[in-house]
Design a protein around this motif. Structure first.
Motif, mmCIF file in Angstrom:
data_model
loop_
_atom_site.group_PDB
_atom_site.id
_atom_site.type_symbol
_atom_site.label_atom_id
_atom_site.label_comp_id
_atom_site.label_asym_id
_atom_site.label_seq_id
_atom_site.Cartn_x
_atom_site.Cartn_y
_atom_site.Cartn_z
ATOM 1 N N VAL A 12 -3.081 9.676 29.511
ATOM 2 C CA VAL A 12 -2.061 10.317 28.687
ATOM 3 C C VAL A 12 -0.746 10.337 29.445
ATOM 4 C CG1 VAL A 12 -1.388 12.448 27.510
ATOM 5 C CG2 VAL A 12 -3.810 11.769 27.594
ATOM 6 N N VAL A 13 0.341 9.902 28.800
ATOM 7 C CA VAL A 13 1.676 9.950 29.400
ATOM 8 C C VAL A 13 2.367 11.211 28.905
ATOM 9 C CG1 VAL A 13 3.925 8.825 29.604
ATOM 10 C CG2 VAL A 13 1.840 7.445 29.526
ATOM 11 N N GLY A 39 -7.302 13.769 36.404
ATOM 12 C CA GLY A 39 -6.492 13.127 37.428
ATOM 13 C C GLY A 39 -5.037 13.219 37.016
ATOM 14 N N VAL A 40 -4.177 13.649 37.908
ATOM 15 C CA VAL A 40 -2.757 13.836 37.609
ATOM 16 C C VAL A 40 -1.932 12.916 38.499
ATOM 17 C CG1 VAL A 40 -0.861 15.490 37.505
ATOM 18 C CG2 VAL A 40 -3.182 16.249 37.000
ATOM 19 N N ILE A 41 -1.004 12.191 37.901
ATOM 20 C CA ILE A 41 -0.100 11.325 38.651
ATOM 21 C C ILE A 41 1.316 11.840 38.457
ATOM 22 C CG2 ILE A 41 0.845 8.995 38.865
ATOM 23 C CD1 ILE A 41 -1.817 7.877 38.027
ATOM 24 N N VAL A 42 1.965 12.225 39.550
ATOM 25 C CA VAL A 42 3.318 12.780 39.520
ATOM 26 C C VAL A 42 4.157 12.126 40.620
ATOM 27 C CG1 VAL A 42 2.575 15.015 38.574
ATOM 28 C CG2 VAL A 42 2.637 14.666 41.053
ATOM 29 N N ILE A 96 -6.882 11.082 32.697
ATOM 30 C CA ILE A 96 -5.767 10.978 33.643
ATOM 31 C C ILE A 96 -4.485 11.315 32.894
ATOM 32 C CG2 ILE A 96 -4.425 9.416 35.118
ATOM 33 C CD1 ILE A 96 -7.039 7.817 35.536
ATOM 34 N N VAL A 97 -3.645 12.149 33.506
ATOM 35 C CA VAL A 97 -2.355 12.515 32.925
ATOM 36 C C VAL A 97 -1.253 12.044 33.858
ATOM 37 C CG1 VAL A 97 -0.873 14.394 32.127
ATOM 38 C CG2 VAL A 97 -3.354 14.540 31.793
ATOM 39 N N ILE A 98 -0.309 11.268 33.330
ATOM 40 C CA ILE A 98 0.840 10.798 34.112
ATOM 41 C C ILE A 98 2.064 11.583 33.680
ATOM 42 C CG2 ILE A 98 2.320 8.847 34.697
ATOM 43 C CD1 ILE A 98 0.062 6.977 34.017
ATOM 44 N N GLU A 99 2.646 12.351 34.586
ATOM 45 C CA GLU A 99 3.905 13.026 34.281
ATOM 46 C C GLU A 99 5.035 12.034 34.527
ATOM 47 O OE1 GLU A 99 6.431 17.092 35.204
ATOM 48 O OE2 GLU A 99 4.701 16.599 36.441
ATOM 49 N N PRO A 106 9.515 6.492 29.495
ATOM 50 C CA PRO A 106 8.192 6.682 28.878
ATOM 51 C C PRO A 106 7.668 5.430 28.197
ATOM 52 C CG PRO A 106 9.587 8.572 28.431
ATOM 53 C CD PRO A 106 10.445 7.558 29.110
ATOM 54 N N GLN A 107 8.535 4.718 27.468
ATOM 55 C CA GLN A 107 8.073 3.524 26.774
ATOM 56 C C GLN A 107 7.631 2.453 27.764
ATOM 57 O OE1 GLN A 107 10.834 1.820 23.982
ATOM 58 N NE2 GLN A 107 9.261 0.612 22.971
ATOM 59 N N GLU A 108 8.315 2.370 28.906
ATOM 60 C CA GLU A 108 7.923 1.394 29.918
ATOM 61 C C GLU A 108 6.571 1.746 30.524
ATOM 62 O OE1 GLU A 108 9.341 -1.541 30.483
ATOM 63 O OE2 GLU A 108 10.491 -0.890 28.741
ATOM 64 N N LEU A 109 6.317 3.055 30.716
ATOM 65 C CA LEU A 109 5.008 3.460 31.217
ATOM 66 C C LEU A 109 3.911 3.075 30.224
ATOM 67 C CD1 LEU A 109 5.571 6.995 32.787
ATOM 68 C CD2 LEU A 109 4.724 4.951 33.941
ATOM 69 N N VAL A 110 4.189 3.268 28.938
ATOM 70 C CA VAL A 110 3.217 2.894 27.921
ATOM 71 C C VAL A 110 2.942 1.396 27.980
ATOM 72 C CG1 VAL A 110 2.804 2.726 25.438
ATOM 73 C CG2 VAL A 110 3.784 4.818 26.398
ATOM 74 N N ARG A 111 3.998 0.602 28.088
ATOM 75 C CA ARG A 111 3.822 -0.849 28.168
ATOM 76 C C ARG A 111 3.033 -1.248 29.413
ATOM 77 N NH1 ARG A 111 6.521 -3.732 24.452
ATOM 78 N NH2 ARG A 111 8.226 -2.730 23.328
ATOM 79 N N MET A 112 3.297 -0.571 30.529
ATOM 80 C CA MET A 112 2.548 -0.859 31.750
ATOM 81 C C MET A 112 1.059 -0.575 31.557
ATOM 82 S SD MET A 112 5.221 0.757 34.537
ATOM 83 C CE MET A 112 4.141 0.554 35.947
ATOM 84 N N LEU A 113 0.756 0.525 30.879
ATOM 85 C CA LEU A 113 -0.648 0.869 30.646
ATOM 86 C C LEU A 113 -1.318 -0.128 29.717
ATOM 87 C CD1 LEU A 113 -0.367 4.746 30.237
ATOM 88 C CD2 LEU A 113 -1.316 3.492 32.185
ATOM 89 N N LEU A 114 -0.615 -0.511 28.643
ATOM 90 C CA LEU A 114 -1.198 -1.446 27.687
ATOM 91 C C LEU A 114 -1.353 -2.842 28.278
ATOM 92 C CD1 LEU A 114 0.686 -0.373 24.433
ATOM 93 C CD2 LEU A 114 -1.677 0.112 25.056
ATOM 94 N N ALA A 115 -0.501 -3.167 29.244
ATOM 95 C CA ALA A 115 -0.573 -4.486 29.872
ATOM 96 C C ALA A 115 -1.489 -4.500 31.091
ATOM 97 C CB ALA A 115 0.825 -4.951 30.275
ATOM 98 N N SER A 116 -2.006 -3.333 31.462
ATOM 99 C CA SER A 116 -2.823 -3.245 32.669
ATOM 100 C C SER A 116 -4.117 -4.039 32.507
ATOM 101 C CB SER A 116 -3.154 -1.782 32.973
ATOM 102 O OG SER A 116 -4.062 -1.685 34.050
#
Length: 378
Positions: A12-13, A39-42, A96-99, A106-116
């Motif tokens: 979750v972003v 899991g938290v990523i900050v 996992i939650v990414i702050e 935010p949109q770039e993080l989403v793209r990174m996750l979808l492209a992972s």
């Protein structure tokens, strides 16, 4: 029968501008996790309340929260590395939650996750936290807020206790217009029901049953002491009013073409859909696990077990949704008593577009690209 797949961990972003209350919301999730390992990523550990200890965190560090959860301080370039670490079986995490603060748009993080290429993660949605009391001022300082709202899957209109009712109605209308089909819920002090974002973990071995109060139990008790409206069950019992949950079960197969048309036109405010779909003649060997969050959609075929009753079972979660209309819409997706098998198989291509098939030779890369593009742009 093939061995069961390793469960994928939803990521979750969590986004929002300074002062919106996203870190307060994150701490609330950690306090009210009900046995779920998070899991938290900050970027840094500064504002995360880590087991009542003062932690001097450095980027590239991981600390245990003392309650089964983990917290990582990273920069954007390290995201894949830490996702790999957090999804190892030894970490035993459920979500996992990414702050998003400072990591990336935010949109770039989403793209990174979808492209992972990490097979162990599953996109869990983009949650945008908005300060209701400072919305207009924030929008003026950060015009990009409109863009963030436009790509959000869920918008949390926070600090609503600081806004008069007529002003709150105006804000809800404005946010709903900017966020399109996203679900919009109101909150105070970042308190939302964790089940909006992830399913509670089921631990039959009783490993979470501690004999003494954990730190999160003490924190929850402190919150109740500060808020007289709390009863013995704490805040969580009051959080369900912000959203609705609708169940649907059918013992008649779904027509794939009608079902995909339903998903393509799903109403505003419908945030999550989860469950299993029986497509009957479209694929008599498999049930299809459905995972939809916001604009993201994915199916995963699963072989029917011997003697298993063939049912479609779905749960839909959202804000401001019409339960009767959703149930009627799904009921209309049921297949004809004697469907044309060849036509049904052709119609299944609409479903298979959302099934990742990395094992298929030659077309795997193109298929994955189609799924990611559809998930981002749908």
């Amino acid at each position: 029968m093939p061995p069961p797949r390793t469960p994928q961990i939803p990521v979750v972003v969590l986004a929002g501008f300074l002062g919106s209350g996203k870190t307060t919301l994150l701490n609330h999730l950690l306090r009210n996790r009900a046995g779920t390992r998070i899991g938290v990523i900050v970027n840094d550990f500064g504002a995360i309340e880590i087991d009542a200890m003062t932690v001097s965190g450095q980027v590239g560090s991981t600390v245990s929260l003392g309650n089964g959860c983990l917290c990582c301080a990273v920069d954007a370039s390290e995201l894949d590395t830490f996702l790999e670490t957090l999804t190892r079986p030894s970490a035993r995490l459920d979500v996992i939650v990414i702050e998003a603060s400072g990591l990336a748009e935010p949109q770039e993080l989403v793209r990174m996750l979808l492209a992972s290429d990490n097979p162990h993660i599953l996109y869990g949605g983009l949650v945008e936290v908005v300060d209701a009391a400072e919305f207009d001022a924030t929008r003026q300082r950060h015009p990009e807020l409109d863009r963030h709202l436009a790509v959000a899957d869920l918008v949390v209109l926070n600090k609503t206790d600081r806004v008069e009712e007529d002003e709150l109605e105006r804000l809800r209308a404005t946010v709903a217009e900017l966020s399109g089909p996203a679900a919009v819920i109101s909150a105070e002090h970042g308190r939302i029901d964790p089940e909006l974002l992830f399913d509670p973990a089921l631990r039959p071995d009783g490993e979470e049953m501690a004999g003494q109060l954990s730190f999160e139990d003490l924190l929850r008790q402190e919150e109740c002491d500060e808020h007289e409206e709390c009863d013995d069950h704490g805040h969580a019992d009051h959080l369900h009013a912000a959203y609705e949950s609708v169940d649907f079960t059918a013992d008649v197969p779904m027509d794939p073409r009608r079902f995909m048309a339903f998903l393509d036109s799903r109403p505003e405010g419908l945030y999550r859909i989860k469950g299993f779909v029986d497509f009957g003649a479209g694929d008599r060997h498999n049930s299809y696990a459905l995972h939809a969050v916001g604009r993201f959609l994915r199916f995963a075929p699963r072989p029917w077990a011997r003697g298993e009753q063939r049912l479609t079972q779905l749960v839909m979660i959202g804000a401001g949704i019409d339960a009767d209309a959703l149930t009627a819409g799904l009921a209309a997706c049921r297949a004809e008593p004697e469907p044309d098998a060849a036509d049904t198989e052709r119609a299944m291509w609409g479903v298979l577009r959302y099934v990742p098939e990395p094992a298929r030779e030659g077309d795997a890369e193109a298929d994955a690209a189609d799924v990611r593009e559809a998930a981002v742009e749908a």
